[in-house]
Design an enzyme around this catalytic site. Structure first.
Site, PDB file in Angstrom:
ATOM      1  N   LYS A  21       0.653  -1.096  -0.052  1.00 48.14           N
ATOM      2  CA  LYS A  21       0.029  -0.143  -0.028  1.00 48.14           C
ATOM      3  C   LYS A  21       0.814   1.306  -0.078  1.00 48.14           C
ATOM      4  O   LYS A  21       0.481   2.025  -0.737  1.00 48.14           O
ATOM      5  CB  LYS A  21      -0.931  -0.073   1.095  1.00 48.14           C
ATOM      6  CG  LYS A  21      -1.852   1.024   1.363  1.00 48.14           C
ATOM      7  CD  LYS A  21      -3.158   0.630   2.469  1.00 48.14           C
ATOM      8  CE  LYS A  21      -2.677   0.503   3.620  1.00 48.14           C
ATOM      9  NZ  LYS A  21      -2.635   2.226   4.361  1.00 48.14           N
ATOM     10  N   SER A  22       1.893   1.442   0.688  1.00 49.29           N
ATOM     11  CA  SER A  22       2.771   2.502   0.977  1.00 49.29           C
ATOM     12  C   SER A  22       3.570   2.916  -0.351  1.00 49.29           C
ATOM     13  O   SER A  22       3.649   3.857  -0.896  1.00 49.29           O
ATOM     14  CB  SER A  22       3.818   2.378   2.109  1.00 49.29           C
ATOM     15  OG  SER A  22       3.174   2.258   3.533  1.00 49.29           O
ATOM     16  N   SER A 157       7.056   9.492  11.954  1.00 52.36           N
ATOM     17  CA  SER A 157       6.106   9.122  11.024  1.00 52.36           C
ATOM     18  C   SER A 157       6.376   9.267   9.579  1.00 52.36           C
ATOM     19  O   SER A 157       6.786  10.302   9.292  1.00 52.36           O
ATOM     20  CB  SER A 157       4.684  10.286  11.135  1.00 52.36           C
ATOM     21  OG  SER A 157       3.920  10.358   9.925  1.00 52.36           O
ATOM     22  N   GLN A 159       4.678   9.345   7.206  1.00 50.41           N
ATOM     23  CA  GLN A 159       3.733  10.196   6.338  1.00 50.41           C
ATOM     24  C   GLN A 159       4.096  11.655   6.483  1.00 50.41           C
ATOM     25  O   GLN A 159       4.225  12.322   5.335  1.00 50.41           O
ATOM     26  CB  GLN A 159       2.302   9.988   6.686  1.00 50.41           C
ATOM     27  CG  GLN A 159       1.823   8.545   6.346  1.00 50.41           C
ATOM     28  CD  GLN A 159       0.271   8.442   7.087  1.00 50.41           C
ATOM     29  OE1 GLN A 159      -0.280   8.978   7.863  1.00 50.41           O
ATOM     30  NE2 GLN A 159      -0.455   7.401   6.757  1.00 50.41           N
ATOM     31  N   ASP A 306       1.812  -0.871  12.362  1.00 46.59           N
ATOM     32  CA  ASP A 306       0.681  -1.273  11.691  1.00 46.59           C
ATOM     33  C   ASP A 306       0.778  -2.796  11.984  1.00 46.59           C
ATOM     34  O   ASP A 306      -0.582  -3.468  12.025  1.00 46.59           O
ATOM     35  CB  ASP A 306       0.787  -1.152  10.355  1.00 46.59           C
ATOM     36  CG  ASP A 306       0.843   0.383   9.679  1.00 46.59           C
ATOM     37  OD1 ASP A 306       0.285   1.062  10.568  1.00 46.59           O
ATOM     38  OD2 ASP A 306       1.224   0.308   8.690  1.00 46.59           O
ATOM     39  N   LYS A 333      -5.017   6.103  14.746  1.00 46.93           N
ATOM     40  CA  LYS A 333      -5.269   5.411  13.421  1.00 46.93           C
ATOM     41  C   LYS A 333      -6.603   5.474  13.045  1.00 46.93           C
ATOM     42  O   LYS A 333      -7.387   6.183  13.564  1.00 46.93           O
ATOM     43  CB  LYS A 333      -4.399   4.053  13.803  1.00 46.93           C
ATOM     44  CG  LYS A 333      -3.177   4.029  13.640  1.00 46.93           C
ATOM     45  CD  LYS A 333      -2.342   4.431  12.536  1.00 46.93           C
ATOM     46  CE  LYS A 333      -0.538   4.357  12.811  1.00 46.93           C
ATOM     47  NZ  LYS A 333       0.058   5.246  11.670  1.00 46.93           N
ATOM     48  N   ARG A 379      -7.268  -3.146   9.837  1.00 47.73           N
ATOM     49  CA  ARG A 379      -6.170  -3.912  10.711  1.00 47.73           C
ATOM     50  C   ARG A 379      -6.722  -4.479  11.960  1.00 47.73           C
ATOM     51  O   ARG A 379      -6.316  -5.747  12.352  1.00 47.73           O
ATOM     52  CB  ARG A 379      -4.881  -3.433  10.892  1.00 47.73           C
ATOM     53  CG  ARG A 379      -4.227  -2.668   9.594  1.00 47.73           C
ATOM     54  CD  ARG A 379      -2.997  -2.463   9.823  1.00 47.73           C
ATOM     55  NE  ARG A 379      -2.292  -1.732   8.810  1.00 47.73           N
ATOM     56  CZ  ARG A 379      -2.112  -1.950   7.575  1.00 47.73           C
ATOM     57  NH1 ARG A 379      -2.139  -3.127   7.168  1.00 47.73           N
ATOM     58  NH2 ARG A 379      -1.637  -1.221   6.474  1.00 47.73           N
TER      59      ARG A 379
HETATM   60  C1  S3P Z   1       2.605   4.946   6.227  1.00 49.49           C
HETATM   61  C2  S3P Z   1       2.848   5.467   7.497  1.00 49.49           C
HETATM   62  C3  S3P Z   1       2.402   5.140   8.602  1.00 49.49           C
HETATM   63  C4  S3P Z   1       1.635   3.782   8.515  1.00 49.49           C
HETATM   64  C5  S3P Z   1       0.587   3.800   7.490  1.00 49.49           C
HETATM   65  C6  S3P Z   1       1.147   3.821   6.211  1.00 49.49           C
HETATM   66  C7  S3P Z   1       3.145   5.426   4.911  1.00 49.49           C
HETATM   67  O1  S3P Z   1       1.841   5.994   9.253  1.00 49.49           O
HETATM   68  O2  S3P Z   1       0.917   3.526   9.616  1.00 49.49           O
HETATM   69  O3  S3P Z   1      -0.330   2.647   7.450  1.00 49.49           O
HETATM   70  O4  S3P Z   1       2.829   4.845   3.906  1.00 49.49           O
HETATM   71  O5  S3P Z   1       3.847   6.293   4.987  1.00 49.49           O
HETATM   72  P1  S3P Z   1       2.292   7.161   9.999  1.00 49.49           P
HETATM   73  O6  S3P Z   1       3.300   7.998   9.187  1.00 49.49           O
HETATM   74  O7  S3P Z   1       1.393   7.874  10.688  1.00 49.49           O
HETATM   75  O8  S3P Z   1       3.227   6.615  11.111  1.00 49.49           O
END
Ligand code: S3P
Length: 418
Positions: A21-22, A157, A159, A306, A333, A379
């Site tokens: 997914k990421s 994070s 993200q 996750d 989350k 999840r």
């Molecule tokens: C992700 C970062 C994580 C993860 C999420 C996907 C990403 O979140 O929990 O499922 O793709 O960069 P956080 O950045 O909030 O930790």
């Protein structure tokens, strides 16, 4: 939808979990601003990545099967209305960074769960970079140019890191993000492979203004966070043997495998290879005799955030007191995962207590089938389904359709393996 999950006698077989997914989100967004056509095979088929694809289309990007027609760094155009990020935090936060650097304003919206999630963590650093950004509701962009900053990330994070790096591609001077824990590095790897001026020095990532990105060509590896459910299940259910083909094993993602190994799991890797800089392997796991409990401190929890819901399920079967702490982020989350897992596993007979930043779990405990709630969180739904495989009697999971967010076909794979 209520999913009824029966106890499993054993799990056996080979499967390919959906694309990561990421990596999928990033391929769509970065491909959109590349110069030329990107090819991305095996994109995640989950609803979150569909949200990113439809936002990119709304920004004028043509995406067809595995092709993304890049519009260049300056080629995105304003959407005609708010961009719907659905349930996807990654879509909203990464797009906030990318769109904060555009000459037009964008509104970013999401479902009820996403609307409750904290966005100040991206808005603040983007404003420091000179961007116009406000929340709630989330509105970014319209004021350029941005300037680089050095950002000491207060919470780990990927993200937030990625949002700042994306804005940094457009900013004057250097943009640096300094982390306390190395979070997933898919952004650094992919932007690097596309020719961005990006470098990594320990926990510091540095990006400079980039005029052009080359297109990306990648077969997206299987999502380790989805594979994690089967690693746990095959270890817990006696006589099992499961092979997971083509899973991404980027070391910033696989801390769960090390933790499982530390309590007796044997996870074998074979056919190691690379896909656009991302390590990939087949994983094999069979049932094990479980011994000691798990103790996770702050940094360790952050490396497998996750995967913690399914790790909580494993901990119910370990002898002794497992302590998982440093996981306060689970409260914000898709649901409050600390509370959701406490509630579901308690209903099934586990001894689990959630505190401010984790759980204390005493095991081993026999689990019993019960009616449990996913709280609309993919999840949580899948972790409770794995608990159901080792319970006596049937478990009914309410709101089980949310597995579509990251793993459409999860229940088909469960049927096939059992
Ligand atoms: C992700 C970062 C994580 C993860 C999420 C996907 C990403 O979140 O929990 O499922 O793709 O960069 P956080 O950045 O909030 O930790």
């Amino acid at each position: 939808m209520i999913a009824t999950v029966r106890p499993a006698k054993k799990l056996e077989g080979s499967i390919t979990v959906p694309g990561d997914k990421s990596i999928s989100h990033r391929a769509l967004m970065f491909g959109a601003i590349a110069s030329g056509q990107s090819r991305v095979r095996g994109l995640s088929i989950g609803a979150d990545v569909q949200s990113t694809a439809s936002c990119m289309r709304a920004l004028g990007v043509e995406i067809e099967d595995s092709r993304i027609e890049g519009r260049g760094m300056q080629g995105l155009r304003a959407a005609s209305g708010p961009l719907d990020c659905g349930n996807s935090g990654t879509t909203m936060r990464l797009l906030a960074g990318l769109l904060a650097a555009q000459g037009f304003e964008s509104d970013l919206a999401g479902d009820e769960s996403l609307s409750r999630r904290p966005m100040g963590r991206v808005v603040d650093p983007l404003r420091e970079m000179g961007a116009t950004a406000s929340w709630p509701p989330l509105r970014v962009g319209g004021k350029t140019p941005l300037h680089g900053i050095e950002y000491q990330a207060p919470i780990p994070s990927a993200q937030v890191k990625s949002a700042i790096l994306l804005a940094g591609l457009y900013a004057d001077g250097k943009t640096e993000v300094v982390e306390t824990v190395r979070t997933r590095d898919h952004t650094e790897l992919m932007l690097g492979a596309m020719g961005a001026a990006i470098s990594v020095d320990g926990l510091r990532v540095i990006v400079e203004r980039t005029e052009q990105l080359q297109p990306v060509d990648i077969s997206v590896p299987g999502d380790f966070s989805s594979a994690a459910f089967w690693l746990a299940a095959a270890g817990l259910v006696a006589k099992s043997g499961v092979r997971l083909l083509g899973v991404g094993v980027n070391p910033t993602r696989t801390a769960l495998a090390d933790t499982l190994a530390s309590v007796g799991f044997r996870i074998k890797r074979s056919h190691p290879r690379f896909e656009a800089g991302e390590p990939v392997a087949d994983l094999e796991v069979s049932s094990v005799d479980l011994a000691r409990p798990i103790v996770l401190d702050g940094h360790m929890a952050a490396e497998m955030l996750d995967e913690l819901p399914v790790l909580a399920v494993v901990a119910t079967q370990l002898a002794g007191k497992s302590v998982i702490s440093g996981a306060a982020e689970l409260r914000v989350k898709e649901s409050d995962r600390l509370a959701a897992m406490e509630q579901g596993l308690t209903a099934m007979g586990a001894d689990i207590v959630a505190d401010q930043d984790g759980w204390i779990i005493n095991g081993p405990r026999y689990l019993e089938g019960a009616r449990v709630d996913s709280f609309g969180d993919h999840r949580v739904a899948m972790a409770l389904a794995i608990a159901a495989l080792i319970a006596d009697g049937n478990t009914e999971i309410q709101g089980a359709e949310c597995v579509e967010i990251s793993y459409p076909g999860f229940f088909d794979h469960l049927e096939y393996l059992c």
